[in-house]
Motif scaffolding. Structure first.
Motif, PDB file in Angstrom:
ATOM      1  N   MET A  83     -24.404 -55.714 -10.779  1.00  0.00           N
ATOM      2  CA  MET A  83     -24.480 -55.484 -12.210  1.00  0.00           C
ATOM      3  C   MET A  83     -24.341 -53.988 -12.477  1.00  0.00           C
ATOM      4  N   PRO A  84     -23.345 -53.586 -13.277  1.00  0.00           N
ATOM      5  CA  PRO A  84     -23.139 -52.153 -13.537  1.00  0.00           C
ATOM      6  C   PRO A  84     -24.260 -51.580 -14.398  1.00  0.00           C
ATOM      7  N   MET A  85     -24.527 -50.314 -14.166  1.00  0.00           N
ATOM      8  CA  MET A  85     -25.571 -49.623 -14.936  1.00  0.00           C
ATOM      9  C   MET A  85     -25.048 -49.325 -16.331  1.00  0.00           C
ATOM     10  N   PRO A  86     -25.905 -49.425 -17.336  1.00  0.00           N
ATOM     11  CA  PRO A  86     -25.472 -49.094 -18.692  1.00  0.00           C
ATOM     12  C   PRO A  86     -25.161 -47.599 -18.791  1.00  0.00           C
ATOM     13  N   PRO A  87     -24.247 -47.224 -19.683  1.00  0.00           N
ATOM     14  CA  PRO A  87     -23.916 -45.796 -19.819  1.00  0.00           C
ATOM     15  C   PRO A  87     -25.125 -45.004 -20.328  1.00  0.00           C
ATOM     16  N   VAL A  88     -25.209 -43.775 -19.881  1.00  0.00           N
ATOM     17  CA  VAL A  88     -26.308 -42.899 -20.267  1.00  0.00           C
ATOM     18  C   VAL A  88     -26.059 -42.401 -21.686  1.00  0.00           C
ATOM     19  N   SER A  89     -27.086 -42.439 -22.516  1.00  0.00           N
ATOM     20  CA  SER A  89     -26.948 -41.990 -23.904  1.00  0.00           C
ATOM     21  C   SER A  89     -26.833 -40.463 -23.959  1.00  0.00           C
ATOM     22  N   LEU A  90     -26.331 -39.969 -25.083  1.00  0.00           N
ATOM     23  CA  LEU A  90     -26.209 -38.525 -25.260  1.00  0.00           C
ATOM     24  C   LEU A  90     -27.584 -37.865 -25.258  1.00  0.00           C
ATOM     25  N   LYS A  91     -28.544 -38.532 -25.856  1.00  0.00           N
ATOM     26  CA  LYS A  91     -29.899 -37.978 -25.900  1.00  0.00           C
ATOM     27  C   LYS A  91     -30.454 -37.835 -24.484  1.00  0.00           C
ATOM     28  N   ALA A  92     -30.244 -38.834 -23.652  1.00  0.00           N
ATOM     29  CA  ALA A  92     -30.718 -38.765 -22.271  1.00  0.00           C
ATOM     30  C   ALA A  92     -30.015 -37.653 -21.513  1.00  0.00           C
ATOM     31  N   ARG A  93     -28.718 -37.508 -21.730  1.00  0.00           N
ATOM     32  CA  ARG A  93     -27.975 -36.415 -21.083  1.00  0.00           C
ATOM     33  C   ARG A  93     -28.516 -35.061 -21.527  1.00  0.00           C
ATOM     34  N   ALA A  94     -28.746 -34.926 -22.825  1.00  0.00           N
ATOM     35  CA  ALA A  94     -29.251 -33.662 -23.367  1.00  0.00           C
ATOM     36  C   ALA A  94     -30.616 -33.333 -22.779  1.00  0.00           C
ATOM     37  N   LEU A  95     -31.499 -34.310 -22.703  1.00  0.00           N
ATOM     38  CA  LEU A  95     -32.830 -34.070 -22.161  1.00  0.00           C
ATOM     39  C   LEU A  95     -32.769 -33.741 -20.666  1.00  0.00           C
ATOM     40  N   ARG A  96     -31.859 -34.367 -19.953  1.00  0.00           N
ATOM     41  CA  ARG A  96     -31.701 -34.061 -18.530  1.00  0.00           C
ATOM     42  C   ARG A  96     -31.215 -32.622 -18.354  1.00  0.00           C
ATOM     43  N   LEU A  97     -30.249 -32.210 -19.164  1.00  0.00           N
ATOM     44  CA  LEU A  97     -29.749 -30.833 -19.082  1.00  0.00           C
ATOM     45  C   LEU A  97     -30.844 -29.829 -19.439  1.00  0.00           C
ATOM     46  N   LEU A  98     -31.607 -30.139 -20.497  1.00  0.00           N
ATOM     47  CA  LEU A  98     -32.663 -29.223 -20.930  1.00  0.00           C
ATOM     48  C   LEU A  98     -33.835 -29.181 -19.952  1.00  0.00           C
ATOM     49  N   SER A  99     -34.030 -30.242 -19.190  1.00  0.00           N
ATOM     50  CA  SER A  99     -35.121 -30.216 -18.214  1.00  0.00           C
ATOM     51  C   SER A  99     -34.773 -29.340 -17.020  1.00  0.00           C
ATOM     52  N   ALA A 100     -33.495 -29.131 -16.773  1.00  0.00           N
ATOM     53  CA  ALA A 100     -33.074 -28.287 -15.659  1.00  0.00           C
ATOM     54  C   ALA A 100     -33.207 -26.800 -16.000  1.00  0.00           C
ATOM     55  N   ARG A 101     -32.803 -26.415 -17.209  1.00  0.00           N
ATOM     56  CA  ARG A 101     -32.917 -25.030 -17.676  1.00  0.00           C
ATOM     57  C   ARG A 101     -32.685 -24.999 -19.174  1.00  0.00           C
ATOM     58  N   GLU A 102     -32.979 -23.862 -19.798  1.00  0.00           N
ATOM     59  CA  GLU A 102     -32.746 -23.695 -21.230  1.00  0.00           C
ATOM     60  C   GLU A 102     -31.241 -23.599 -21.493  1.00  0.00           C
ATOM     61  N   HIS A 103     -30.804 -24.147 -22.611  1.00  0.00           N
ATOM     62  CA  HIS A 103     -29.412 -24.072 -23.043  1.00  0.00           C
ATOM     63  C   HIS A 103     -29.369 -23.587 -24.491  1.00  0.00           C
ATOM     64  N   SER A 104     -28.304 -22.917 -24.854  1.00  0.00           N
ATOM     65  CA  SER A 104     -28.105 -22.570 -26.261  1.00  0.00           C
ATOM     66  C   SER A 104     -27.526 -23.791 -26.964  1.00  0.00           C
ATOM     67  N   ARG A 105     -27.601 -23.783 -28.274  1.00  0.00           N
ATOM     68  CA  ARG A 105     -27.073 -24.896 -29.051  1.00  0.00           C
ATOM     69  C   ARG A 105     -25.580 -25.070 -28.793  1.00  0.00           C
ATOM     70  N   THR A 106     -24.846 -23.969 -28.776  1.00  0.00           N
ATOM     71  CA  THR A 106     -23.402 -24.000 -28.546  1.00  0.00           C
ATOM     72  C   THR A 106     -23.066 -24.548 -27.167  1.00  0.00           C
ATOM     73  N   GLU A 107     -23.780 -24.075 -26.172  1.00  0.00           N
ATOM     74  CA  GLU A 107     -23.535 -24.492 -24.798  1.00  0.00           C
ATOM     75  C   GLU A 107     -23.834 -25.982 -24.612  1.00  0.00           C
ATOM     76  N   LEU A 108     -24.956 -26.449 -25.179  1.00  0.00           N
ATOM     77  CA  LEU A 108     -25.324 -27.858 -25.055  1.00  0.00           C
ATOM     78  C   LEU A 108     -24.329 -28.746 -25.796  1.00  0.00           C
ATOM     79  N   ALA A 109     -23.881 -28.311 -26.965  1.00  0.00           N
ATOM     80  CA  ALA A 109     -22.889 -29.087 -27.718  1.00  0.00           C
ATOM     81  C   ALA A 109     -21.590 -29.208 -26.923  1.00  0.00           C
ATOM     82  N   ARG A 110     -21.188 -28.129 -26.279  1.00  0.00           N
ATOM     83  CA  ARG A 110     -19.966 -28.133 -25.466  1.00  0.00           C
ATOM     84  C   ARG A 110     -20.091 -29.111 -24.298  1.00  0.00           C
TER      85      ARG A 110
END
Length: 151
Positions: free
Chosen positions: A1-28
């Motif tokens: 059974m394939p895994m459901p796609p990761v939501s944008l919110k989950a991706r954003a939180l994963r990126l932010l948990s690794a380090r701080e991002h600027s709004r522009t950088e995170l949007a990109r």
């Protein structure tokens, strides 16, 4: 059974948990994964409202990571590239300017450690510091072997 796609919110939180991002950088970074109907700006607003995304924290984090190795010009250029502008940028520039000479002397000392013996070696050392983004005033002080207690 394939895994459901990761939501944008989950991706954003994963990126932010690794380090701080600027709004522009995170949007990109999120734009690559956005599907039709996804509202990245609304997500970024939500993250800022909940204080998970902060331009101020991002700027402080970047300065902390880069200041031991790079000069003001290079740090400011990276801040501008990632969307930090206006009064916040001017305030950060003023804070960086206070200790640039000391940072330049420390970078020079770690890399070279002794005064150059000839013009060719002097030029090599100066080019290295210029590429790191240090001002010519700070480089001149470092090349003279200035005592850091003066600054």
């Amino acid at each position: 059974m394939p895994m459901p796609p990761v939501s944008l919110k989950a991706r954003a939180l994963r990126l932010l948990s690794a380090r701080e991002h600027s709004r522009t950088e995170l949007a990109r970074k999120l734009a690559r994964h956005a599907e039709e109907g996804d509202d990245i700006e609304a997500l970024l607003d939500f993250l800022e409202k909940n204080n998970w995304l902060s331009e101020e924290r991002y700027a402080e984090s970047l300065i902390h990571r880069r200041s031991a190795r790079y000069g003001n010009a290079r740090i400011v250029a990276e801040l501008q590239q990632n969307g930090i502008k206006g009064d916040a940028l001017n305030e950060l520039k003023a804070g960086l300017a206070e200790d640039e000479t000391a940072r330049c002397c420390e970078v020079w000392r770690r890399k070279f450690g002794e005064l150059p013996q000839d013009a060719q070696e002097r030029n090599k050392q100066m080019r290295f510091l210029l590429q790191r983004g240090f001002s010519s005033k700070a480089i001149q002080a470092a090349m003279k072997g200035v005592d850091l207690d003066e600054y």
